[in-house]
Design a protein around this motif. Structure first.
Motif, PDB file in Angstrom:
ATOM      1  N   ASN A  48     -38.034 -33.178 -30.767  1.00 13.93           N
ATOM      2  CA  ASN A  48     -38.955 -32.172 -31.315  1.00 13.93           C
ATOM      3  C   ASN A  48     -40.050 -32.854 -32.143  1.00 13.93           C
ATOM      4  O   ASN A  48     -40.010 -34.069 -32.371  1.00 13.93           O
ATOM      5  N   THR A  49     -40.994 -32.027 -32.597  1.00 18.72           N
ATOM      6  CA  THR A  49     -42.161 -32.546 -33.328  1.00 18.72           C
ATOM      7  C   THR A  49     -41.737 -33.281 -34.605  1.00 18.72           C
ATOM      8  O   THR A  49     -42.300 -34.328 -34.944  1.00 18.72           O
ATOM      9  N   GLU A  50     -40.742 -32.726 -35.299  1.00 19.15           N
ATOM     10  CA  GLU A  50     -40.324 -33.322 -36.574  1.00 19.15           C
ATOM     11  C   GLU A  50     -39.846 -34.758 -36.334  1.00 19.15           C
ATOM     12  O   GLU A  50     -40.143 -35.665 -37.110  1.00 19.15           O
ATOM     13  N   MET A  93     -38.555 -33.581 -24.342  1.00 20.79           N
ATOM     14  CA  MET A  93     -39.435 -32.495 -24.817  1.00 20.79           C
ATOM     15  C   MET A  93     -40.128 -31.906 -23.590  1.00 20.79           C
ATOM     16  O   MET A  93     -41.308 -32.153 -23.351  1.00 20.79           O
ATOM     17  N   GLU A 109     -44.396 -28.274 -24.000  1.00 17.06           N
ATOM     18  CA  GLU A 109     -44.129 -29.570 -24.621  1.00 17.06           C
ATOM     19  C   GLU A 109     -44.695 -30.650 -23.689  1.00 17.06           C
ATOM     20  O   GLU A 109     -44.869 -30.417 -22.480  1.00 17.06           O
ATOM     21  N   THR A 205     -47.739 -33.079 -29.238  1.00 21.12           N
ATOM     22  CA  THR A 205     -46.340 -32.633 -29.206  1.00 21.12           C
ATOM     23  C   THR A 205     -46.212 -31.206 -28.672  1.00 21.12           C
ATOM     24  O   THR A 205     -45.122 -30.787 -28.292  1.00 21.12           O
ATOM     25  N   LYS A 206     -47.304 -30.465 -28.676  1.00 19.10           N
ATOM     26  CA  LYS A 206     -47.353 -29.166 -27.973  1.00 19.10           C
ATOM     27  C   LYS A 206     -48.771 -29.059 -27.409  1.00 19.10           C
ATOM     28  O   LYS A 206     -49.727 -29.539 -28.038  1.00 19.10           O
TER      29      LYS A 206
END
Ligand SMILES: Cc1cc2nc3c(=O)[nH]c(=O)nc-3n(C[C@H](O)[C@H](O)[C@H](O)COP(=O)(O)OP(=O)(O)OC[C@H]3O[C@@H](n4cnc5c(N)ncnc54)[C@H](O)[C@@H]3O)c2cc1C
Length: 466
Positions: A48-50, A93, A109, A205-206
């Motif tokens: 994920n982005t984090e 992702m 993603e 990331t998105k």
């Protein structure tokens, strides 16, 4: 921090199972679809982005390069870890997060495979138009990184025309959004800057992509020629008549021979060239356009025009075109693609010069390309194990790109610069142009963390190799 320390920190961020660092893994991630090779310190599979943000922050603190990677199908060395560092591979992702039909947008993603999104949307009657021939395996993050094109980009535009916005991780791990579902945003066009920047300015990331209604009807034709020149002249004549087909793809005899050995698409082996011409849009009027195209082809000495009778015949024609790069390895083990673009009226003249380069160096060159865009793909065939032949192929490729630049074209239509075409940037940009690009890079990545050494040649490097 030493390499072991770095790997331990990465494991804490993404979990031990998502960090690869064995000899085999690092070798496998040491190359992409170009001739370049490199070796990362570690490969990370973020979820994920984090996690992406934390990995990039760590890399920033430690001064370690970060290389974003989709499927590694780029043809310019864009995902090769030339200076070591951490490869961020986006295979986990890979979710389509939102399909927003009323606003004609999707949010994905970066690891979503291009064709997977297209297949999903078609079921709902919608289209994500850019279709690189590698769409079965390439990712949307990679498409954004390279500003990819494809056969249908003649009519619909390349990736940048379909990206509305993105969530980005910046060089120090901060997360921000650029663009959005609104068609127009005030201020600098930062999204435009990021698309095609090959992971050197930020990491997506998105991604918000524009979708359109799938066409009501499609007509696909195969026009067969006894001369490359006639095929080339047909291309500019069709556009000059005011018709913009969905695709205008060209293939020469060398490529058709390879394709028939591999895919059996039904291409004529005794022809000099074929054009795949596809029309799409509303059913009404498509027959009229097809008749006009037939007339133009005849004016340019076409031998025959075959019309795909059904979806199966259409798919067969496209399977040949989309499998062409892989197929040429039946003739020689390796190929180098020259992604030069020229004004389409120059196609016949430039193709002739390309053939001469092949003769001069004793190399077999096949041509399969987006003719409507003037985007050539001479495939120089060689054997990488023969060092001398490899050097000759690289030299011939550079010469072909110079021919394209001198014809008023450019050195890459869609495959990017990466490591492979750094030297050739001099063919089209002045030192002032390049310095302006370096200033942008310094502003958005002051410590040169993001895919360093790609796209913009360093001044000393150009002088040393140029
Ligand atoms: C057989 C074959 C046919 C091809 N046909 C075409 C074609 O018709 N048209 C065309 O344009 N290209 C074509 N290509 C080239 C290639 O497939 C495209 O460039 C594709 O977009 C790369 O996608 P990828 O997922 O493999 O990206 P990768 O190769 O993994 O990455 C490409 C670049 O994007 C960057 N990147 C990856 N993910 C991100 C992210 N999340 N954020 C920021 N940067 C990122 C990488 O650092 C790298 O610089 C072809 C290649 C092959 C092997």
């Amino acid at each position: 921090m030493d390499k072991e320390g770095l790997v331990e920190r990465l494991k804490e961020i993404v979990g031990a199972e998502n960090v690869l660092f064995s000899e085999v893994d690092l070798t496998l991630y040491g190359y992409d679809a170009s001739l370049e090779k490199g070796r990362p310190h570690a490969v990370v599979l973020p979820g994920n982005t984090e996690e992406v943000s934390s990995v990039v922050r760590l890399a920033y603190q430690e001064g370690v390069p970060i290389i974003a990677r989709g499927s590694g199908t780029n043809l310019s060395g864009g995902t090769v870890a030339a200076r070591g560092g951490i490869v961020l591979h986006f295979s986990r992702m890979n979710r389509v997060l939102e399909v927003d039909i009323p606003n004609r947008a999707v949010i994905v993603e970066p690891g979503v495979i291009t064709l997977d999104l297209q297949t999903q949307l078609l079921k709902q009657g919608f289209l994500y138009a850019p279709d690189p021939a590698s769409q079965k395996v390439s990712t949307l993050g990679g498409n954004v990184g390279e500003n990819s094109g494809g056969p249908h980009c003649l009519k619909y535009g390349v990736t940048t025309n379909h990206v509305l916005g993105a969530e980005l991780v910046l060089y120090d791990g901060r997360v921000t959004w650029v663009g959005g579902k609104n068609p127009d945003n005030p201020g600098y066009d930062l999204m435009g800057l990021i698309v095609g920047s090959e992971g050197t300015l930020a990491i997506a990331t998105k991604i918000i992509l524009k979708i359109i209604r799938a066409p009501e009807a499609i007509k696909t034709m195969l026009a067969i020629y006894d001369s490359i020149e006639d095929a080339g002249n047909t291309v500019s004549a069709i556009i000059a008549e005011g018709i913009v087909p969905a695709t205008l793809e060209m293939m020469d005899q060398v490529v058709m021979e390879a394709v028939e050995k591999s895919v059996q698409a039904g291409y004529p082996l005794d022809a000099a060239a074929v054009l795949i011409i596809e029309l799409d849009g509303l059913k009404d009027g498509l027959d009229r356009q097809a008749a006009k195209i037939l007339e133009i082809c005849k004016r340019h000495n076409v031998r025959e025009v075959q019309l795909a009778k059904d979806e199966a015949e259409r798919n067969k024609l496209w399977a040949g075109r989309k499998g062409a790069f892989g197929a040429v390895t039946r003739l020689r083990p390796c190929y180098m693609v020259c992604d030069g673009t020229v004004p389409r009226t120059k196609l016949p003249e430039v193709l002739n010069q390309v053939l001469k380069v092949g003769e001069k160096y004793g190399l077999l060159i096949g041509n399969v390309f987006h003719a409507g865009d003037g985007n050539l793909h001479p495939l120089i065939l060689f054997d990488e194990r023969d060092e001398q032949e490899k050097k000759t192929a690289v030299k011939a490729a550079s010469e072909i790109l110079k021919i394209c630049a001198d014809a008023g074209g450019t050195i890459s239509g869609e495959h990017g610069i990466g490591l492979e075409k750094l030297k050739e940037m001099n063919f089209i940009f002045t030192e002032d142009d390049l310095e302006a690009m370096r200033q942008i890079k310094r502003a958005l990545d002051p410590k040169e963390i993001l895919n360093p050494g790609k796209v913009i040649p360093e001044q000393e490097r150009v002088e040393a190799t140029g």
